[in-house]
Design an enzyme around this catalytic site. Sequence first.
Site, PDB file in Angstrom:
ATOM      1  N   ASN A  19       0.825  -1.206   0.000  1.00  0.00           N
ATOM      2  CA  ASN A  19       0.000   0.000   0.000  1.00  0.00           C
ATOM      3  C   ASN A  19       0.862   1.261   0.000  1.00  0.00           C
ATOM      4  OD1 ASN A  19      -2.685  -0.882  -0.076  1.00  0.00           O
ATOM      5  ND2 ASN A  19      -2.629  -1.472   2.073  1.00  0.00           N
ATOM      6  N   TYR A  54     -13.550   1.717   2.712  1.00  0.00           N
ATOM      7  CA  TYR A  54     -12.748   2.937   2.843  1.00  0.00           C
ATOM      8  C   TYR A  54     -13.540   4.199   2.487  1.00  0.00           C
ATOM      9  CZ  TYR A  54      -8.676   0.060   3.695  1.00  0.00           C
ATOM     10  OH  TYR A  54      -7.797  -0.832   4.245  1.00  0.00           O
TER      11      TYR A  54
END
Length: 442
Positions: free
Chosen positions: A150, A256
């Site tokens: 990420n 998210y």
Amino acid sequence: MSEGIKIVTIGGGSSYTPELVEGLIKHYEELPVRELWLVDIEEGKEKLEIVGNLAQRMIQKAGLDIKVHLTLNRREALPGADFVTTQLRVGLLDARAKDERIPLSHGVLGQETNGPGGLFKGLRTIPVILDIVNDIKELCPDAWLINFTNPAGMVTEAVLRYSDHRKIVGLCNVPIGMEMGIAKLLDIDHSRIRVDFAGLNHMVFGLDVYVDGVSVKERVIELLADPSNSSFVKNIEGLGLEAEFIRALNVITCPYHLYYYKSAEMLEKELANFKEGTTRAEVVKKLEEELFELYKDPELAIKPPQLEERGGAYYSDAAVRLISSIYNDKRDIQPVNTINNGAIANIPFDSAVEVSCLITKDGPKPVINGHLPVAVQGLVQQIKSFERVAAEAAVTGSYDTALLAMTINPLVPSDTIGKAILDEMLEAHKAYLPRFFAKAQA
């Protein structure tokens, strides 16, 4: 391609590695791995040995002939690789804690891949990934780079924009987690479901849902209008979106999105955790310690179920599914991060997007979606602008560009607050940001 497959995993000492090993064991017949090289850095040596020993026990228990190699030198591992997977964390979990705690100390959301934390993870990570890409081009130019690190979208963007290596696919377990969550809501087997995904990493939407080829989106939207069903990923505790909002949006959100559609509530929750010293990094650190104690057990020869609490559920399913589809030219449809090439009309052709793709031996071929729905396209474009500018800052080490990226992120309320956070985080992460400090030292 030689007999059997060689996979090199950079960040091999990660607590996630047993997930990958389990997947390789389960799918050995269609994906005959000959060698698995686990690579890490000096600080990760102890974890690498613990994970490597567990991997060898798992493979031995399964009775398979996969050779596991452990090394701290990736250039030793790369020659002849067919697939290189990256799952690294520059600065380890201490850096994550700073990414979360410093923004929160300024009253701004602190999170691993969103807002200032996502920016700084990108600034630390992108130069390292680009160095790995250079080694791949030299030592195994035909290898596919499968990046789990990420922020996966920003990393894919940087590789596409600042290198000429095109054999890169970014992968995340959020879409497969959404698929599994929808299958559970509908009480059917995951294999019967297909979701049309489009957007960006950690900003992806399900535009339609099919069961046995028939759209069931309206039914799924109604099920999701129940707030208790609105979160599919374990590491984001569900705060339900308003039922009317879910129906009006008329696409399936990912967990998210809560940071953008429920910013005030998420910030309040994170600030409470911050005051108690229990931000996600601290929770993960404790989980990691417990996991590695389990991994040390010489009797353990399976992936312990506690690993799913780490947020890595379905990681091996997504990883092995993708690698197998490229290797076997399966031409099935999977959501991955790749070059847009017109898949989303609202995003530049040469940018990275997370979309459903046909997976072939030549890599992902994006499914054309046309324009995103009006209600979501602005947010997606804003985050894409942020990723583009952040990637440029990572490569150039430009303070001004980093401040621009910080300020245009929708979770940062002003340039003055952004500047204060930027200055503090640059100092905190100085050891991992040589490009920003090279000029000052010259």
